[in-house]
Motif scaffolding. Structure first.
Motif, mmCIF file in Angstrom:
data_model
loop_
_atom_site.group_PDB
_atom_site.id
_atom_site.type_symbol
_atom_site.label_atom_id
_atom_site.label_comp_id
_atom_site.label_asym_id
_atom_site.label_seq_id
_atom_site.Cartn_x
_atom_site.Cartn_y
_atom_site.Cartn_z
ATOM 1 N N ASN A 1 0.813 -1.219 0.000
ATOM 2 C CA ASN A 1 0.000 0.000 0.000
ATOM 3 C C ASN A 1 0.847 1.270 0.000
ATOM 4 N N GLY A 2 1.983 1.232 -0.675
ATOM 5 C CA GLY A 2 2.841 2.410 -0.650
ATOM 6 C C GLY A 2 3.832 2.476 -1.788
ATOM 7 N N SER A 3 4.928 3.104 -1.491
ATOM 8 C CA SER A 3 5.945 3.453 -2.480
ATOM 9 C C SER A 3 6.821 2.276 -2.890
ATOM 10 N N ILE A 4 7.689 2.568 -3.847
ATOM 11 C CA ILE A 4 8.796 1.674 -4.165
ATOM 12 C C ILE A 4 10.007 2.286 -3.471
ATOM 13 N N LYS A 5 10.570 1.585 -2.502
ATOM 14 C CA LYS A 5 11.742 2.077 -1.793
ATOM 15 C C LYS A 5 12.984 1.626 -2.548
ATOM 16 N N ARG B 1 21.385 11.385 -1.414
ATOM 17 C CA ARG B 1 20.544 10.338 -0.814
ATOM 18 C C ARG B 1 20.947 8.959 -1.336
ATOM 19 N N LYS B 2 20.933 7.995 -0.434
ATOM 20 C CA LYS B 2 21.193 6.599 -0.765
ATOM 21 C C LYS B 2 19.940 5.752 -0.606
ATOM 22 N N ALA B 3 18.825 6.378 -0.216
ATOM 23 C CA ALA B 3 17.531 5.706 -0.088
ATOM 24 C C ALA B 3 16.437 6.746 -0.267
ATOM 25 N N LEU B 4 15.370 6.355 -0.962
ATOM 26 C CA LEU B 4 14.199 7.214 -1.107
ATOM 27 C C LEU B 4 13.039 6.392 -1.626
ATOM 28 N N GLY B 5 11.860 7.007 -1.642
ATOM 29 C CA GLY B 5 10.661 6.337 -2.114
ATOM 30 C C GLY B 5 10.204 6.905 -3.443
ATOM 31 N N LEU B 6 9.844 6.017 -4.354
ATOM 32 C CA LEU B 6 9.284 6.403 -5.651
ATOM 33 C C LEU B 6 7.788 6.150 -5.629
ATOM 34 N N PHE C 1 8.760 11.068 -7.024
ATOM 35 C CA PHE C 1 9.065 10.708 -5.653
ATOM 36 C C PHE C 1 7.796 10.649 -4.807
ATOM 37 N N CYS C 2 7.811 9.771 -3.829
ATOM 38 C CA CYS C 2 6.671 9.596 -2.926
ATOM 39 C C CYS C 2 6.636 10.732 -1.910
#
Length: 75
Positions: free
Chosen positions: A11-15, A35-40, A51-52
């Motif tokens: 139910n959310g983003s692609i991390k 950044r080395k991590a984020l949500g799409l 981006f999420c």
């Protein structure tokens, strides 16, 4: 070799974690500010696409469960 990991959140983003760069359709690189991590975004509701921004909360449902793709077609 660096590793990049994509996690399809329920139910959310692609991390995305690891060593990566993201480009637009014209090949322009997004400045991710180290950044080395984020949500799409995968729900289409984010005001900050690709981006999420959390807009999916209470408006997007998809239970991400891994499955096997069919074999690649060979010529």
């Amino acid at each position: 070799m660096s590793t990049t990991k994509l996690t399809i959140n329920k139910n959310g983003s692609i991390k995305i974690d690891g060593d990566f760069e993201i480009t637009d359709a014209n090949g322009n690189v997004y400045n991710l500010q180290g950044r080395k991590a984020l949500g799409l975004c995968r729900c289409g509701l984010s005001a900050n696409k690709p981006f999420c921004d959390g807009s999916h909360r209470n408006g997007f449902e998809h239970d991400a469960v891994a499955f096997e793709l069919p074999p690649l077609k060979t010529k």
